[in-house]
Design an enzyme around this catalytic site. Structure first.
Site, short mmCIF file in Angstrom:
data_model
loop_
_atom_site.label_atom_id
_atom_site.label_comp_id
_atom_site.label_asym_id
_atom_site.label_seq_id
_atom_site.Cartn_x
_atom_site.Cartn_y
_atom_site.Cartn_z
N ARG A 74 63.92 86.24 -39.95
CA ARG A 74 64.96 86.28 -40.98
C ARG A 74 66.18 87.02 -40.43
O ARG A 74 66.05 88.04 -39.73
CB ARG A 74 64.47 87.01 -42.24
CG ARG A 74 63.62 86.14 -43.16
CD ARG A 74 64.39 84.98 -43.78
NE ARG A 74 63.60 84.13 -44.64
CZ ARG A 74 62.98 83.01 -44.24
NH1 ARG A 74 63.05 82.61 -42.98
NH2 ARG A 74 62.31 82.27 -45.10
N ASP B 228 67.53 82.14 -34.51
CA ASP B 228 67.42 80.91 -35.29
C ASP B 228 67.83 81.17 -36.73
O ASP B 228 67.93 80.24 -37.53
CB ASP B 228 65.96 80.41 -35.24
CG ASP B 228 65.78 79.08 -35.95
OD1 ASP B 228 66.53 78.14 -35.61
OD2 ASP B 228 64.91 78.97 -36.84
N GLU C 284 73.77 82.99 -43.12
CA GLU C 284 73.62 81.58 -42.70
C GLU C 284 73.85 80.57 -43.83
O GLU C 284 74.16 79.41 -43.57
CB GLU C 284 72.24 81.34 -42.07
CG GLU C 284 71.08 81.41 -43.06
CD GLU C 284 69.73 81.24 -42.38
OE1 GLU C 284 69.45 81.93 -41.39
OE2 GLU C 284 68.94 80.41 -42.87
N HIS D 172 68.45 77.62 -37.90
CA HIS D 172 67.25 77.73 -38.74
C HIS D 172 66.42 76.44 -38.66
O HIS D 172 66.10 75.83 -39.69
CB HIS D 172 67.62 78.04 -40.20
CG HIS D 172 66.53 78.75 -40.94
ND1 HIS D 172 66.77 79.74 -41.87
CD2 HIS D 172 65.18 78.61 -40.89
CE1 HIS D 172 65.62 80.17 -42.36
NE2 HIS D 172 64.64 79.50 -41.78
P1 NAD Z 1 52.78 86.32 -42.68
O1 NAD Z 1 52.93 86.85 -44.05
O2 NAD Z 1 51.57 85.53 -42.34
O3 NAD Z 1 52.90 87.54 -41.62
C1 NAD Z 1 53.85 88.53 -41.70
C2 NAD Z 1 53.26 89.78 -41.07
O4 NAD Z 1 54.29 90.77 -40.97
C3 NAD Z 1 52.12 90.41 -41.88
O5 NAD Z 1 50.98 90.56 -41.06
C4 NAD Z 1 52.68 91.77 -42.31
O6 NAD Z 1 51.70 92.79 -42.37
C5 NAD Z 1 53.68 92.04 -41.20
N1 NAD Z 1 54.76 92.98 -41.51
C6 NAD Z 1 55.59 92.99 -42.57
N2 NAD Z 1 56.51 93.97 -42.43
C7 NAD Z 1 56.25 94.58 -41.24
C8 NAD Z 1 56.86 95.64 -40.54
N3 NAD Z 1 57.93 96.29 -41.01
N4 NAD Z 1 56.31 96.02 -39.36
C9 NAD Z 1 55.23 95.38 -38.87
N5 NAD Z 1 54.62 94.36 -39.49
C10 NAD Z 1 55.13 93.96 -40.66
O7 NAD Z 1 54.09 85.48 -42.41
P2 NAD Z 1 54.27 84.28 -41.38
O8 NAD Z 1 53.84 83.02 -42.00
O9 NAD Z 1 53.73 84.69 -40.06
O10 NAD Z 1 55.87 84.23 -41.32
C11 NAD Z 1 56.62 85.30 -40.77
C12 NAD Z 1 58.08 85.10 -41.12
O11 NAD Z 1 58.62 83.99 -40.40
C13 NAD Z 1 58.34 84.70 -42.59
O12 NAD Z 1 58.34 85.83 -43.41
C14 NAD Z 1 59.69 84.06 -42.51
O13 NAD Z 1 60.67 85.06 -42.67
C15 NAD Z 1 59.76 83.53 -41.09
N6 NAD Z 1 59.83 82.07 -41.04
C16 NAD Z 1 60.84 81.48 -40.35
C17 NAD Z 1 60.93 80.10 -40.30
C18 NAD Z 1 62.03 79.39 -39.55
O14 NAD Z 1 62.15 78.15 -39.66
N7 NAD Z 1 62.86 80.07 -38.78
C19 NAD Z 1 59.96 79.32 -40.93
C20 NAD Z 1 58.92 79.95 -41.62
C21 NAD Z 1 58.86 81.33 -41.65
C1 COI Z 2 60.64 79.25 -44.52
O1 COI Z 2 59.82 78.39 -44.91
O2 COI Z 2 60.54 80.45 -44.85
C2 COI Z 2 61.73 78.87 -43.61
O3 COI Z 2 62.36 79.74 -43.06
C3 COI Z 2 62.04 77.44 -43.43
C4 COI Z 2 62.87 76.89 -44.58
C5 COI Z 2 64.31 76.84 -44.19
C6 COI Z 2 62.40 75.51 -44.94
#
Ligand code: NAD
Ligand code: COI
Length: 331
Positions: free
Chosen positions: A235, A259, A264, A296
């Protein structure tokens, strides 16, 4: 039973077709328009609505949807931060999201970007396009020589770790809630500061919740190794981008892939060709040889889009049958 979907993009249509073929008894109708107080009436007669948008699901929007008899709302994405939950509660909305659609999509993108930074593919590709086929100066670094720090070992962080193991990199990790399996492998360091001190490259996989705002800032960057490589696909608000730019200018940060960007919305997923970016910071970053900017798109694979569509439509059907799908949002 009828499902009405909002904001359907062309790239989602093949997945929607598959789903319809597998569920011929369900009537499906959709629009490319997003759900707003004005478009809510399009769902009249449906049992559930399926949505994905960055626009807020405001009280006015939810009231307009409830007014046409639809109080089942299935999101095709993870984030639920744009829903007025007080209004949803009062109007007795059932809501679902898709918390896990394809962690591999995001993890792979982050590791591809890390590999590209290490092998300097951006300046190398530009050189080749100019017909300059000399080796120097774009000498690369090997993944197996790097200690890579993974912040957040949830669904996506764990896939990234597996990819890194394949490359032979040394992985260290930090999570507020360590995973038992990774703990047994001895991958965790005890604090973020320890990770900052040891890692040659750092990649983030934590949510953008308020307590993680600007987790990467001038102070944390100062604790990192000189010439650190940073990757952020999680994020935008996890990083103070001004501090990152200062780090790039001083050389403290050697390379950076992003990304996601704090500002954004309204910038990414739009065609700016021939136009000036409203944000000079992005133009500056895109112009740098050692920075990779993507809009993204880490999630944007055929598999992830298919899962987002299929899981959300399955949940919409479950709500319409009076059932609670496993991905119902508890609020
Ligand atoms: P998840 O909930 O499975 O894992 C997140 C982990 O972060 C957890 O284990 C939690 O304990 C840990 N955490 C939270 N705050 C923390 C901190 N300050 N220090 C250390 N650990 C911490 O989530 P996920 O499915 O692995 O997704 C992670 C992130 O990826 C999402 O929250 C989202 O922001 C991002 N994401 C980006 C995209 C993209 O297209 N760029 C798509 C999906 C998700
Ligand atoms: C999310 O699922 O959290 C993402 O970051 C991807 C979204 C733009 C579809």
């Amino acid at each position: 039973m009828k499902i009405f979907a909002y904001g359907i993009r062309d790239d989602e249509k093949p997945s929607l077709k598959d789903w319809e073929a597998a569920n011929p008894e369900i009537e499906v109708d959709y629009t490319q328009e997003l759900l707003t107080p004005e478009t809510a009436k399009l769902a009249a007669g449906a049992d559930s609505a399926v949505v994905y948008q960055q626009l807020d699901y405001t009280r006015e929007t939810l009231e307009a949807l409830a007014a046409v008899g639809v109080t089942n709302l299935s999101l095709r994405n993870v984030g639920t931060d744009n829903i007025d939950f007080d209004a949803a509660r009062e109007l007795k909305f059932n809501i679902s999201n898709v918390p896990v659609y394809s962690p591999n999509a995001i993890a792979e993108h982050s590791m591809i970007q890390l590999s590209r930074l290490l092998r300097r593919t951006k300046p190398m590709d530009e050189k080749v396009v100019r017909h300059d086929l000399r080796w120097a100066p774009t000498i690369g670094r090997e993944m197996r020589m790097q200690t890579v720090g993974i912040i957040g070992t949830g669904h996506i962080g764990r896939v990234a770790i597996n990819i890194l193991k394949g490359f032979g990199a040394k992985v260290i990790a930090y999570d507020k809630y360590p995973n038992a399996e990774l703990q047994a492998e001895g991958l965790y360091v005890d604090s973020l500061d320890e990770l900052f001190a040891q890692a040659d490259a750092i990649s983030l996989y934590v949510p953008g919740v308020p307590e993680n705002q600007h987790l990467i800032n001038a102070d944390s960057i100062a604790k990192m190794k000189d010439g650190v490589v940073l990757v952020n696909v999680a994020r935008g608000n996890l990083m103070d981008l001004d501090a990152v730019i200062d780090g790039l200018n001083s050389g403290k940060i050697a390379d950076f892939a992003m990304d996601v960007y704090e500002n954004e919305v309204g910038l990414f997923n739009k065609d700016w060709e021939g136009k000036e970016f409203p944000d000079p910071k992005i133009a500056d970053l895109i112009a740098r040889d050692n920075v990779l900017v993507t809009p993204h798109i880490a999630f944007y694979t055929t598999k992830a889009v298919q899962e987002m569509v299929h899981q959300s439509f399955d949940a919409a059907v479950a709500f319409a049958k009076g059932e609670t799908p496993a991905i119902a949002v508890k609020y």
